[in-house]
Design a protein around this motif. Structure first.
Motif, PDB file in Angstrom:
ATOM      1  N   VAL A  54       0.860  -1.189   0.000  1.00 13.89           N
ATOM      2  CA  VAL A  54       0.000   0.000   0.000  1.00 13.89           C
ATOM      3  C   VAL A  54       0.895   1.238   0.000  1.00 13.89           C
ATOM      4  O   VAL A  54       1.748   1.392   0.879  1.00 13.89           O
ATOM      5  CB  VAL A  54      -0.934   0.025   1.227  1.00 13.89           C
ATOM      6  N   TYR A  83      -1.325  -0.942  -4.041  1.00 13.50           N
ATOM      7  CA  TYR A  83      -2.611  -0.330  -3.695  1.00 13.50           C
ATOM      8  C   TYR A  83      -2.392   1.145  -3.364  1.00 13.50           C
ATOM      9  O   TYR A  83      -1.461   1.493  -2.642  1.00 13.50           O
ATOM     10  CB  TYR A  83      -3.221  -1.023  -2.479  1.00 13.50           C
ATOM     11  N   SER A  88      -3.201   4.418  -1.457  1.00 12.46           N
ATOM     12  CA  SER A  88      -3.882   5.086  -0.357  1.00 12.46           C
ATOM     13  C   SER A  88      -4.018   6.555  -0.716  1.00 12.46           C
ATOM     14  O   SER A  88      -3.031   7.215  -1.020  1.00 12.46           O
ATOM     15  CB  SER A  88      -3.098   4.953   0.949  1.00 12.46           C
TER      16      SER A  88
END
Lengths: 308, 446
Positions: free
Chosen positions: B102, B133, B135
């Motif tokens: 992330v 991913y 954020s």
């Protein structure tokens, strides 16, 4: 004839609603024989208002009442006279009805404890705005062909429920009229206990259409909720994308309502406000007849068909 | 519209591959023993003995774990590509056995608008070796004032929201943001730090006192953690408390998990808070500045115990590359942050597992199973149909961390010069080897 109050619609019944709407229909059909002649209606507005104040004043005058307005600049209200003192003063002056707008919830209830005059709540804080919900039902009945035609219709109340006195009157009144309700709002514009009303909470107006909404009732979003110190919503584009009523929703067969004043392009797209599927002009148009009926009923100026 | 990690990894491999004879350890699936794993079409096709496939990888003597997931990394993209890029950050992650990462939003520009999210998603699709991913920021500019357009950003591909690096200072603002994030359907990663207390550069303890460095007390983290937990419980938002570094904050997490039913809370701690202490700041070297700061031994042990007991759910590295000109400075002037990806497993295996403080199974659970479950998409387990995201590890290999040997674009690892045991031999994402030190272990038609 003794005075009744109109403080809240939380506990209203179908019969009570029908009584008001039937009388409003008579008022709307044409000038009645000055049912409020000799009565004195006092407008005590502790909070700025244009359309509600004007609508009440017109309603009182058309029905033949004398009107005292304390909403103007330079009045005792502007000088900081308190709620109870004002009510007692109006009572002593012989008011038959006091129409009260106040920034705190419960103000109308307190006022009613200190006067023999009828108290009509014209909006108290985040509490109640009963005549708004009544005129909404009047407009809806007209559109759907009668009060009984409202049964089973689905209404999605969209937007700032948290800060809305309109929602707190509309939800119980529409329910009493037999309509099914849902709420569409971000959690930041809902009470923490979002299921306080026991209604489904949907994440967008698109979802409300999927739910089968016949009516999208958009609430006003105060500007400071978007731009204040800690805004409740991030931006107009994001709010409008999920919580704004757009043309595509009307194309799906829904009607749109809004208590006004509308933030065009925020709660309701600009090209929707005056669309054929918009009841917004009908809502305003229902105001005078409904408020005349409310004043008449509260002051006992008509034979009441339902015991008070 | 999926909200999973965008990746350029093909979902269908050319043919079957059998990873043969590794000691498979996967707490999520309950696997613990020598067996074969057949990979096909980017997914795990079969787990068992004597499996056949077109190609094979001889993993005799190695361990096979589910790929690790790191929910806290700074790849410095966009804005500081001189420190890390999606390419180098993902290469470093793969070298450390990570198959999912992330990326935190404190970049330049901050990831706080839908158009910035979609731009980063495109770069990830083109450049990342692992599942990455995005954020997005919780507030515009990470300033803790205006909410970001979370729902539009989620549609643009964001996975979660965070004000990492700064933290949200006002409880009222944070509560509002949690409510909004809950609507947006995104977890909130919280960096808990109260700026009225965190006025120093290291932990306010004995080491800071003796070294003459301005300290931030443990309460700077604990107060903010308590606030975050209370608000998480009240709002019901999905909240992840990242880089827990004090024993008290870990205990607070444990209290809320055990006693407050409404709290949907997870938490992680870092390899460095589990293995290093504030003794290191006595060197006064810029290298050892990090936020939250290295803590005393009592905190290190408390955090380690909480990880062992599952109070802290998993490990995240807070991989934070910095250019040498930001680290080769007196500690007070240095930028805070350590590299994390490439040393995480080895450091934790060496210090905690071999040190007898943590089982290997729990370490794999804390690096693969739990963070994998947190990101979802079937990550973090070796099971039929799960993505073939795997880490092949030689627990016997001993290696010395050297700056020039790291794949990160920066060199600020606090483990440089240390000898660690256990090393990643190969990392597979969607059935493709994205880190490959397997050498001559491949064969065909085995």
């Amino acid at each position: 004839m003794r005075a009744r109050n109109l403080l809240s619609l939380e506990e209203t019944s179908r019969a009570e609603l029908r009584e008001v709407l039937d009388l409003a229909r008579e008022h709307a059909a044409g000038p009645l024989d000055r049912p409020l002649a000799g009565k004195t209606v006092c407008l005590a507005f502790f909070e700025a208002s244009t359309r509600t104040a004007v609508s009440f004043e017109l309603a009182a005058r058309r029905a033949g009442a004398d009107v005292i307005s304390l909403s103007e600049k330079g009045s005792s209200l502007e000088k900081g006279e308190g709620l109870i003192d004002t009510v007692v003063t109006l009572d002593s002056l012989g008011a038959d009805a006091i129409v009260l707008r106040h920034p705190a919830a419960g103000a109308a209830r307190i006022a009613a404890l200190h006067t023999g005059a009828a108290v009509v709540n014209a909006g108290d804080g985040r509490g109640q705005h009963p005549t708004q919900a009544l005129l909404d039902l009047h407009a809806l009945s007209d559109r759907f062909g009668g009060f009984d035609e409202l049964i089973g219709r689905r209404v999605a109340v969209v937007g700032d429920v948290l800060h809305s006195r309109v929602a707190r009157s509309v939800i119980p009144a529409f329910r009493a009229a037999g309509m099914e309700l849902a709420i569409v709002a971000p959690r930041t514009l809902l009470p923490l206990e979002a299921d306080a009303w026991g209604l489904p909470v949907l994440p967008s107006v698109d979802d409300a259409i999927d739910w089968g909404a016949d009516v999208l009732y958009a609430l006003r979003l105060q500007k400071e909720r978007m731009t204040g110190g800690s805004p409740r919503v991030p931006s107009v584009p994001e709010y409008a994308r999920y919580y704004g009523v757009a043309k595509r929703h009307l194309a799906a067969g829904a009607l749109v309502m809004h208590p006004g004043p509308v933030n065009r392009g925020v709660e309701v797209a600009g090209d929707v406000v005056l669309d054929a599927s918009s009841l917004i002009p009908d809502q305003v148009g229902s105001g005078v007849a409904v408020r005349s009926a409310v004043l008449a009923l509260t002051m006992g100026a008509v034979p009441s068909r339902v015991a008070a | 519209m999926t909200h999973g990690a965008p990746t350029n990894i093909p979902t269908h491999g050319p043919d079957d591959l059998v990873v043969r004879g590794a000691h498979v350890l996967d707490p999520a699936s309950g696997l613990d023993g020598v067996m074969d794993v057949r990979v096909s079409g980017g997914r795990v096709a079969e787990v068992g003995e004597g499996l056949r496939g077109t190609r094979s990888l001889d993993a005799d003597g190695l361990h096979l774990f589910p790929g690790f997931t790191d929910v806290h990394a700074h790849w410095r993209t966009p804005g500081r590509e001189d420190e890390e890029t999606v390419e180098t950050g993902s290469a470093a992650a793969a070298a450390g056995g990570f198959t999912g990462v992330v990326m935190m939003p404190n970049t330049d520009p901050v990831i706080d608008r839908p158009v910035v999210v979609s731009g980063l998603v495109r770069r990830v699709e083109g450049e990342s070796r692992v599942r990455a991913y995005v954020s997005a920021a919780l507030h515009e500019g990470l300033k803790g004032e205006r909410l970001t357009e979370m729902r539009l950003m989620r549609e643009a591909g964001a996975f979660c929201v965070s004000d990492d690096g700064l933290g949200t200072q006002s409880a009222g603002v944070l509560r509002n943001a949690m409510l909004y994030a809950k609507d947006a359907g995104m977890p909130v990663i919280l960096h808990c730090e109260d700026h009225t207390l965190a006025t120093g550069v290291v932990h306010e303890g004995v080491a800071a006192a003796l070294a003459g460095l301005p300290g931030s007390p443990g309460s700077a983290e604990d107060v903010a953690t308590a606030t975050a937990l209370v608000l998480a419980a009240e709002t019901g938002a999905r909240v992840h408390v990242t880089h827990v570094s004090t024993a008290l904050s870990a205990a607070l997490v444990g209290f809320f998990k055990g006693n407050v039913p409404g709290a949907d809370v997870t938490a992680d701690t870092t390899p460095h808070h589990l293995t290093l202490t504030d003794e290191l700041v006595r060197t006064l070297e810029g290298m050892y500045r990090v936020n939250p700061p290295l803590r005393p031994e009592g905190d290190r042990l408390g955090v380690g115990g909480a990880l062992r007991d599952g109070i802290l759910d998993f490990v995240a590295t807070d991989h934070a590359p910095h250019a040498s000109e930001e680290k080769d400075l007196p500690l007070e002037e240095a930028a805070p942050g350590f590299l994390g990806h490439e040393t995480a497993f080895s450091a934790l295996y060496t210090e905690l597992v071999l040190g007898g403080h943590l089982s290997l199974e729990r370490l794999v659970g804390a690096m693969a199973s739990a963070p994998g479950a947190w990101v979802g998409d079937g990550a973090g387990r070796i099971a039929e149909g799960a993505p073939a995201d795997l880490a092949l590890v030689d627990l016997s290999e001993e290696w010395t961390v050297r700056g020039e040997g790291l794949l990160s674009r920066s060199g600020n690892s606090p483990y440089i010069g240390r000898s660690l045991k256990g090393r990643i031999v190969g990392t597979m994402v969607g059935g493709e080897l994205v880190q490959d030190r397997t050498g001559a272990r491949f064969g065909s038609r085995a």
